[in-house]
Scaffold this motif. Structure first.
Motif, PDB file in Angstrom:
ATOM      1  N   ALA A 284       6.867   1.950   5.973  1.00 18.70           N
ATOM      2  CA  ALA A 284       6.016   0.841   6.439  1.00 18.70           C
ATOM      3  C   ALA A 284       5.128   0.540   5.127  1.00 18.70           C
ATOM      4  O   ALA A 284       4.868  -0.664   4.896  1.00 18.70           O
ATOM      5  CB  ALA A 284       4.923   0.986   7.628  1.00 18.70           C
TER       6      ALA A 284
ATOM      7  N   THR B  27      -0.353  -3.991  13.678  1.00 14.79           N
ATOM      8  CA  THR B  27      -0.055  -4.863  12.109  1.00 14.79           C
ATOM      9  C   THR B  27      -0.354  -6.118  12.253  1.00 14.79           C
ATOM     10  O   THR B  27      -0.216  -6.774  11.253  1.00 14.79           O
ATOM     11  CB  THR B  27       1.760  -4.863  12.240  1.00 14.79           C
TER      12      THR B  27
ATOM     13  N   LEU C 161       4.035  -3.499   5.753  1.00 14.19           N
ATOM     14  CA  LEU C 161       3.398  -3.389   7.047  1.00 14.19           C
ATOM     15  C   LEU C 161       2.379  -2.897   7.078  1.00 14.19           C
ATOM     16  O   LEU C 161       1.499  -3.028   7.880  1.00 14.19           O
ATOM     17  CB  LEU C 161       4.776  -2.840   7.923  1.00 14.19           C
ATOM     18  N   VAL C 162       2.185  -1.557   6.276  1.00 14.38           N
ATOM     19  CA  VAL C 162       0.657  -0.885   6.165  1.00 14.38           C
ATOM     20  C   VAL C 162       0.461  -1.034   4.873  1.00 14.38           C
ATOM     21  O   VAL C 162       1.033  -1.330   3.688  1.00 14.38           O
ATOM     22  CB  VAL C 162       1.232   0.402   6.457  1.00 14.38           C
TER      23      VAL C 162
ATOM     24  N   VAL D 129      -4.264  -2.247   7.459  1.00 15.64           N
ATOM     25  CA  VAL D 129      -3.530  -1.408   8.203  1.00 15.64           C
ATOM     26  C   VAL D 129      -3.473  -0.069   7.487  1.00 15.64           C
ATOM     27  O   VAL D 129      -2.862   0.072   6.515  1.00 15.64           O
ATOM     28  CB  VAL D 129      -2.105  -1.817   8.550  1.00 15.64           C
TER      29      VAL D 129
ATOM     30  N   ALA E 299       2.370  -1.331  18.115  1.00 19.48           N
ATOM     31  CA  ALA E 299       2.552  -1.647  16.904  1.00 19.48           C
ATOM     32  C   ALA E 299       2.197  -3.079  16.436  1.00 19.48           C
ATOM     33  O   ALA E 299       1.987  -3.402  15.272  1.00 19.48           O
ATOM     34  CB  ALA E 299       4.298  -1.472  16.492  1.00 19.48           C
TER      35      ALA E 299
ATOM     36  N   SER F 109       4.005 -10.660  13.631  1.00 23.17           N
ATOM     37  CA  SER F 109       3.358  -9.802  12.764  1.00 23.17           C
ATOM     38  C   SER F 109       4.154  -9.023  11.657  1.00 23.17           C
ATOM     39  O   SER F 109       3.978  -9.021  10.618  1.00 23.17           O
ATOM     40  CB  SER F 109       2.484  -8.640  13.528  1.00 23.17           C
ATOM     41  N   TRP F 110       5.358  -8.843  12.068  1.00 26.02           N
ATOM     42  CA  TRP F 110       6.348  -8.128  11.245  1.00 26.02           C
ATOM     43  C   TRP F 110       7.042  -9.206  10.478  1.00 26.02           C
ATOM     44  O   TRP F 110       7.011  -8.763   9.273  1.00 26.02           O
ATOM     45  CB  TRP F 110       7.539  -7.247  12.165  1.00 26.02           C
TER      46      TRP F 110
ATOM     47  N   SER G 193       4.630  -9.551   7.479  1.00 32.22           N
ATOM     48  CA  SER G 193       4.188  -8.437   6.462  1.00 32.22           C
ATOM     49  C   SER G 193       5.449  -7.989   5.697  1.00 32.22           C
ATOM     50  O   SER G 193       5.331  -7.987   4.738  1.00 32.22           O
ATOM     51  CB  SER G 193       3.941  -7.438   7.437  1.00 32.22           C
TER      52      SER G 193
END
Length: 255
Positions: free
Chosen positions: A175, A119, A180-181, A124, A115, A150-151, A154
């Motif tokens: 996400a 991400t 996140l996506v 993504v 993940a 990264s989380w 995002s």
């Protein structure tokens, strides 16, 4: 080099790293760390000929994260833990510091380091039903290999805390709603073609503008990593060596 855990291809200005161990759920064991870092270096050495990179995978998982057997070996060996830190930094920095955009295609489960790698990408693409989670805490480990960065970048610090402190799974659809996506597809098999399409569009644009923009964004991530990556990995290795780690891993392996 001849790769065993992935395939590296080049076509029309676009490189693609494809994880090729579906039987192992494309886990990120030490061979995968070493080869992925080497593949990123090979791509970097072909810039400016190569204009974008796609990350994809075979099978039902983008990557299921770490290997329980290696965790037990690292629990018992400071030398192995030192290697883990070395290659975790090489993977993280290899993605972030690459001077061209990185587009990931999440066609299935992206767990733990899987993940994080997905991400960390600049774009993504994910199947709406994909399962995404950073489950370090479920194994008794610190989410120190880059997921915190990264989380948080995002979806914000508070929501990142919520999911990295519980290891709960979110879907590609969730996400996407949270950021996140960045691109959502209906079917697993649509993820890689969509990622390649975006990479090809980028590759056709003027390189100076694209690469400079990527590098400026990367500076933000690098500033965050300077604050959190080294200490996160230090805490993760402390947890790896803790007395509880072996028992926790064995219980999970038994399941």
């Amino acid at each position: 080099m001849a790769y065993q855990t992935l395939a590296l291809t080049f076509s029309d200005g676009v490189a693609e790293v494809r994880f090729t161990r579906p039987d192992l759920l494309n886990r990120f064991d030490m061979p995968a760390h070493i080869e992925f870092a080497s593949a990123l270096e090979e791509v970097a050495n072909r810039v400016p000929e190569i204009r974008a990179l796609v990350l994809s995978a075979e099978g039902r998982a983008f990557s299921a994260g770490g290997d329980f057997g290696e965790m037990l070996e690292a629990h018992a060996s400071q030398a192995i833990r030192a290697d883990m830190v070395k290659y975790a930094k090489a993977v993280f920095n290899g993605v972030v510091e690459l001077h061209i955009p990185v587009v990931s295609a999440i066609q299935g489960a992206a767990i733990g380091l899987g993940a994080t790698i997905a991400t960390l990408s600049d774009i993504v693409v994910a199947w709406k039903g994909a399962k995404i989670a950073d489950t370090h805490v479920n194994v008794g480990l610190v989410a120190g290999d880059g997921g915190i960065i990264s989380w948080s970048q995002s979806i914000g610090v508070n929501r990142a805390k919520r999911y990295l402190l519980t290891g709960d799974i979110i879907t590609g659809e969730q996400a996407f709603a949270w950021g996140l996506v960045t691109e959502l597809v209906e079917n697993p098999e649509d993820a890689a073609p969509k990622a390649r399409e975006l990479a090809q569009r980028i590759a056709a644009m003027p390189a100076a503008g694209i690469n400079g923009t990527k590098r400026a964004f990367a500076r933000i991530t690098s500033m965050l990593s300077a604050q959190a990556l080294a200490v996160g990995l230090e805490y993760e290795m402390q947890a790896m060596a803790s007395p509880d780690l072996a028992a926790t891993v064995e219980k999970l392996r038994a399941k």
